[in-house]
Design a protein around this motif. Structure first.
Motif, PDB file in Angstrom:
ATOM      1  N   THR A 189       0.835  -1.203   0.000  1.00 39.59           N
ATOM      2  CA  THR A 189       0.000   0.000   0.000  1.00 39.59           C
ATOM      3  C   THR A 189       0.875   1.260   0.000  1.00 39.59           C
ATOM      4  OG1 THR A 189      -1.534  -1.298   1.322  1.00 39.59           O
ATOM      5  CG2 THR A 189      -2.064   1.008   1.056  1.00 39.59           C
ATOM      6  N   CYS A 190       2.009   1.188   0.680  1.00 43.00           N
ATOM      7  CA  CYS A 190       2.929   2.335   0.674  1.00 43.00           C
ATOM      8  C   CYS A 190       3.417   2.624  -0.744  1.00 43.00           C
ATOM      9  CB  CYS A 190       4.135   2.055   1.576  1.00 43.00           C
ATOM     10  SG  CYS A 190       3.717   2.195   3.303  1.00 43.00           S
ATOM     11  N   LEU A 191       3.616   1.548  -1.514  1.00 38.89           N
ATOM     12  CA  LEU A 191       4.049   1.746  -2.906  1.00 38.89           C
ATOM     13  C   LEU A 191       2.974   2.494  -3.700  1.00 38.89           C
ATOM     14  CD1 LEU A 191       5.693  -1.742  -3.583  1.00 38.89           C
ATOM     15  CD2 LEU A 191       6.850   0.443  -3.222  1.00 38.89           C
ATOM     16  N   TYR A 192       1.709   2.160  -3.426  1.00 41.98           N
ATOM     17  CA  TYR A 192       0.612   2.902  -4.070  1.00 41.98           C
ATOM     18  C   TYR A 192       0.703   4.391  -3.714  1.00 41.98           C
ATOM     19  CZ  TYR A 192      -2.135  -1.170  -5.633  1.00 41.98           C
ATOM     20  OH  TYR A 192      -2.588  -2.280  -6.268  1.00 41.98           O
ATOM     21  N   PHE A 193       0.965   4.665  -2.416  1.00 42.16           N
ATOM     22  CA  PHE A 193       1.041   6.069  -1.973  1.00 42.16           C
ATOM     23  C   PHE A 193       2.158   6.806  -2.716  1.00 42.16           C
ATOM     24  CE2 PHE A 193      -0.749   4.537   2.302  1.00 42.16           C
ATOM     25  CZ  PHE A 193      -2.039   4.828   1.907  1.00 42.16           C
TER      26      PHE A 193
ATOM     27  N   ILE B 235       3.429   6.017  -5.655  1.00 41.83           N
ATOM     28  CA  ILE B 235       3.115   6.165  -7.086  1.00 41.83           C
ATOM     29  C   ILE B 235       2.046   7.237  -7.301  1.00 41.83           C
ATOM     30  CG2 ILE B 235       2.099   4.986  -9.090  1.00 41.83           C
ATOM     31  CD1 ILE B 235       3.474   2.399  -7.890  1.00 41.83           C
ATOM     32  N   PHE B 236       0.981   7.184  -6.497  1.00 41.46           N
ATOM     33  CA  PHE B 236      -0.121   8.125  -6.711  1.00 41.46           C
ATOM     34  C   PHE B 236       0.076   9.466  -5.981  1.00 41.46           C
ATOM     35  CE2 PHE B 236      -2.333   4.012  -7.475  1.00 41.46           C
ATOM     36  CZ  PHE B 236      -2.491   4.205  -8.838  1.00 41.46           C
ATOM     37  N   GLY B 237       1.167   9.578  -5.271  1.00 42.85           N
ATOM     38  CA  GLY B 237       1.469  10.839  -4.611  1.00 42.85           C
ATOM     39  C   GLY B 237       2.520  11.592  -5.415  1.00 42.85           C
TER      40      GLY B 237
ATOM     41  N   THR C 243      -6.876  16.433  -3.732  1.00 46.23           N
ATOM     42  CA  THR C 243      -5.765  15.913  -4.547  1.00 46.23           C
ATOM     43  C   THR C 243      -6.042  14.435  -4.878  1.00 46.23           C
ATOM     44  OG1 THR C 243      -4.499  15.116  -2.662  1.00 46.23           O
ATOM     45  CG2 THR C 243      -4.134  17.417  -3.326  1.00 46.23           C
ATOM     46  N   TYR C 244      -5.389  13.965  -5.925  1.00 45.25           N
ATOM     47  CA  TYR C 244      -5.636  12.578  -6.339  1.00 45.25           C
ATOM     48  C   TYR C 244      -5.216  11.598  -5.233  1.00 45.25           C
ATOM     49  CZ  TYR C 244      -6.000   8.373  -9.112  1.00 45.25           C
ATOM     50  OH  TYR C 244      -6.370   7.126  -9.553  1.00 45.25           O
ATOM     51  N   LEU C 245      -4.107  11.919  -4.564  1.00 47.63           N
ATOM     52  CA  LEU C 245      -3.657  11.011  -3.492  1.00 47.63           C
ATOM     53  C   LEU C 245      -4.684  10.977  -2.355  1.00 47.63           C
ATOM     54  CD1 LEU C 245      -1.542   9.095  -2.390  1.00 47.63           C
ATOM     55  CD2 LEU C 245      -0.374  11.030  -1.367  1.00 47.63           C
ATOM     56  N   GLN C 246      -5.222  12.158  -2.028  1.00 43.89           N
ATOM     57  CA  GLN C 246      -6.268  12.184  -0.990  1.00 43.89           C
ATOM     58  C   GLN C 246      -7.472  11.358  -1.439  1.00 43.89           C
ATOM     59  OE1 GLN C 246      -6.650  16.519  -0.563  1.00 43.89           O
ATOM     60  NE2 GLN C 246      -6.488  16.203   1.660  1.00 43.89           N
TER      61      GLN C 246
ATOM     62  N   LEU D 294       1.498  10.261   6.358  1.00 41.19           N
ATOM     63  CA  LEU D 294       2.826  10.789   5.991  1.00 41.19           C
ATOM     64  C   LEU D 294       2.804  11.385   4.588  1.00 41.19           C
ATOM     65  CD1 LEU D 294       5.066   7.805   7.221  1.00 41.19           C
ATOM     66  CD2 LEU D 294       4.590   9.944   8.432  1.00 41.19           C
ATOM     67  N   PHE D 295       1.848  10.899   3.761  1.00 37.61           N
ATOM     68  CA  PHE D 295       1.812  11.325   2.354  1.00 37.61           C
ATOM     69  C   PHE D 295       0.676  12.318   2.064  1.00 37.61           C
ATOM     70  CE2 PHE D 295       3.834   7.184   2.471  1.00 37.61           C
ATOM     71  CZ  PHE D 295       4.884   7.298   1.572  1.00 37.61           C
ATOM     72  N   ALA D 296      -0.455  12.162   2.776  1.00 32.05           N
ATOM     73  CA  ALA D 296      -1.632  12.972   2.420  1.00 32.05           C
ATOM     74  C   ALA D 296      -2.327  13.497   3.667  1.00 32.05           C
ATOM     75  CB  ALA D 296      -2.610  12.106   1.609  1.00 32.05           C
ATOM     76  N   ASP D 297      -3.006  14.611   3.491  1.00 31.05           N
ATOM     77  CA  ASP D 297      -3.789  15.187   4.586  1.00 31.05           C
ATOM     78  C   ASP D 297      -5.174  14.535   4.569  1.00 31.05           C
ATOM     79  OD1 ASP D 297      -4.735  16.808   6.587  1.00 31.05           O
ATOM     80  OD2 ASP D 297      -5.422  18.340   5.164  1.00 31.05           O
TER      81      ASP D 297
END
Lengths: 323, 286
Positions: free
Chosen positions: B65-69, B71-73, B87-90, B160-163
């Motif tokens: 799942t971190c890899l998804y974050f 890639i999409f972040g 945002t797309y990551l959110q 860590l990646f998205a709000d």
């Protein structure tokens, strides 16, 4: 019948037909009294394990009824299960769990709270000599230890009826004898034991009552002593000091020469061995040793199974015209 | 030479437990109390299993799942831009968390129950007086535990990646728990009918993964042209993902009440089917 006087196990018309059409049990009637050490014998595929499987609710039955200490399993299956402990033929422990956890969990499945479950598990493991291995992964235990672990697991809830399906299959003679002594102690403490076995010597040594099952039917159900009394003849093998070239002629005895120069003597029931020794003296035959040709129960067992097969072969087939 | 196994076996000083242990049939416990203990024992065993083999159960889904974050972040997210005002990551994060929750709840029960069948130690439970409900619920809670722990860890990593504002915390937790419960029961059914290891991978590979990927994790269903948009409404995971997204971001493609209705339907349906199969002994009793 009240629970206090009812037999430990009563099977009535037990039937099992598997999905592939094989009729494994064709109406088993059996009664095991409380406190008994009962042997269920039979050749491979006779229906022993199916019977055990149905009693322990691992196999669904097709017909008939089961009572455990007077509790009908159709009316109170959970109540009946509380009274039973089972040791299966195959090793069926979780190889990735340690013995203490396995046995304590089993107690938990019977509703025993965790703290007490662990105490009980400890007591069983100590008695089985597995306490030192309590935290060792079960996969690293030896075959004999795994079998003892399965017995400990079956005892942890204090069953009144312990069922063992070939508990000594594939183990060496020393472990087998150790298991016998253990089972005797369990039985002496008041637990009814039902044992299936291929080793007729085992049944003769342990069981007070024996039922022989063949082709899904009980062909004999009696106490071991009476069963052995049914032996008409017993065959002994005698080793002479000097190998013989032909079978000796002994009056009143049937003899046969064996390839190694020893000979067999058939002795009829009721004829004392002294008469044989006297005949040997008269024939000037010096004997160095003597033994049973086969286990006594084995002779009887083979006879009964043959008789049962003969009856089945001569019975009219369903599609035959019998008028 | 004597066999060490035979000689070192029994402890001569230990008491015969059959002389000292009180039979469980003599105890004055209520059936309810026994059922509770049986259930609690199963839960303890399942939780212990998840924790014991954490490199297999907890670590891989968190890493993937971190890899998804990633890639999409930082990698793709900025190029894709915003979706439904975030945002797309959110946007994808709630779906990714939900994906981790449902697949792990499912897989935990499948692998644990099928493993017990395969090694035959399921017989420990079947010969005991435990009720079918206790067995089923015990396994299901184990699956829910793994699903929620992984969901929580993935959620923490996602921060860590998205709000993530978590607009409706109670609803968020409720959707995660209910989804986890539904898929734990689903996994139980799969394990009951499975006859070999292939059978426990078929459903996750050919049913669960496609439904999840097409269940609105990565896009809004409103972006789809017909007939794909209408067809998507037949996908139950779409409702679960959107309800969870609503809980976290306050945005959803469909009514929340409908999502809860679908979840309830699946829980009741899977529970009833699993219980019926367990009582009949399908796949475990001949």
């Amino acid at each position: 019948m009240s629970i206090s006087t009812s037999p430990a196990l009563r099977l009535r018309g037990l039937q099992k037909t598997y999905a592939n059409g094989v009729q494994a049990l064709k109406g088993i009637d059996l009664e095991v009294n409380r406190g008994e050490f009962f042997g269920l014998l039979g050749p491979n595929g006779a229906g022993k394990s199916t019977t055990i499987g149905i009693v322990t609710s691992l196999i669904n039955r097709s017909g008939g009824s089961i009572e455990v200490f007077g509790i009908n399993t159709d009316e109170d299956l959970e109540g009946a299960k509380r009274l039973i402990g089972v040791v299966p033929q195959e090793i069926n422990i979780n190889q990735f769990e340690p013995p203490l956890q396995i046995v304590a969990q089993q107690a938990g499945y019977y509703g025993i709270p965790w703290r007490e479950a662990r105490e009980r598990a400890g007591e069983c493991l100590r008695w089985m000599g597995l306490w030192d291995k309590r935290d060792t992964m079960s996969r690293s235990l030896s075959g004999g230890m795994k079998r003892r672990l399965m017995i400990a697991r079956a005892l942890v809830h204090g069953p009144r009826l312990l069922i063992l399906d070939e508990p000594t299959a594939g183990v060496d003679i020393e472990i087998r004898r150790a298991t016998w002594s253990l089972l005797k102690e369990i039985n002496e403490a008041g637990t009814t034991i039902i044992l299936t076995t291929h080793y007729l010597e085992e049944a003769e040594a342990l069981c007070k009552k024996i039922a022989i099952i063949d082709d899904g039917r009980i062909v004999k159900d009696t106490d071991t002593r009476s069963l052995l009394r049914q032996l008409v003849t017993e065959t002994f093998v005698l080793d002479p000091m000097q190998p013989l070239e032909r079978a000796p002629a002994l009056p009143d005895f049937v003899t046969r020469l064996r390839e190694d120069g020893s000979f067999e003597v058939e002795i009829e029931k009721g004829v004392g061995l002294n008469k044989l020794f006297h005949a040997l003296d008269n024939a000037h035959i010096q004997v160095s040793s003597m033994r049973n040709k086969t286990n006594r129960l084995e002779e009887l067992f083979l006879g009964l199974v043959e008789e049962s097969k003969g009856r089945a072969a001569s019975a009219p087939q369903p599609n035959e015209v019998t008028s | 030479m004597t066999n060490p196994e035979a000689t070192e076996d029994r402890n001569p000083t230990a008491r015969n437990p059959m002389q000292t242990l009180r039979s469980v049939s003599d105890e004055q416990r209520s059936r309810l109390s026994e059922a509770w203990v049986g259930f609690a024992t199963t839960v303890r065993r399942e939780v212990h299993r998840v924790v014991r083999i954490w490199p297999q159960t907890l670590l891989p889904p968190v890493i993937s799942t971190c890899l998804y974050f990633i890639i999409f972040g930082p990698v793709l997210g900025d190029r894709i831009g915003q979706m439904q005002g975030v945002t797309y990551l959110q946007y994808v994060t709630p779906g990714l968390i939900m994906m981790a929750v449902l697949t792990n709840s499912y897989q935990n029960v499948v692998s644990s129950f099928f493993g017990a069948k395969f090694q035959h130690h399921i017989e420990e439970v079947l010969v005991s007086p435990m009720s079918s409900q206790s067995i089923l619920l015990g396994y299901a809670v184990g699956g829910v535990f793994r699903g929620l722990v992984i969901g929580a860890v993935v959620g923490l990593v996602a921060l860590l990646f998205a709000d993530l504002p978590i607009v409706h915390p109670t609803l968020t937790i409720a959707v995660a728990v209910l989804t986890s419960v539904a898929f734990a029961f689903g996994g139980f059914i799969n394990a009951m009918v499975a006859r070999n290891f292939d059978d426990i991978t078929i459903v996750p590979t050919f049913v669960l993964t496609p439904l999840t990927m097409l269940g609105g994790v990565f896009y809004s269903v409103n972006l789809l042209a017909e007939p794909w948009q209408t067809l998507s409404y037949a996908n139950p995971i779409l409702y679960m993902v959107n309800a969870f997204r609503y809980g976290i971001l306050g945005r959803s493609d469909m009514p929340i009440a409908l999502a809860f209705g679908v979840l309830t339907l699946f829980i009741v349906g899977f529970y009833t089917a699993a219980l019926w199969m367990l009582r009949r002994g399908i796949g475990i009793r001949s």
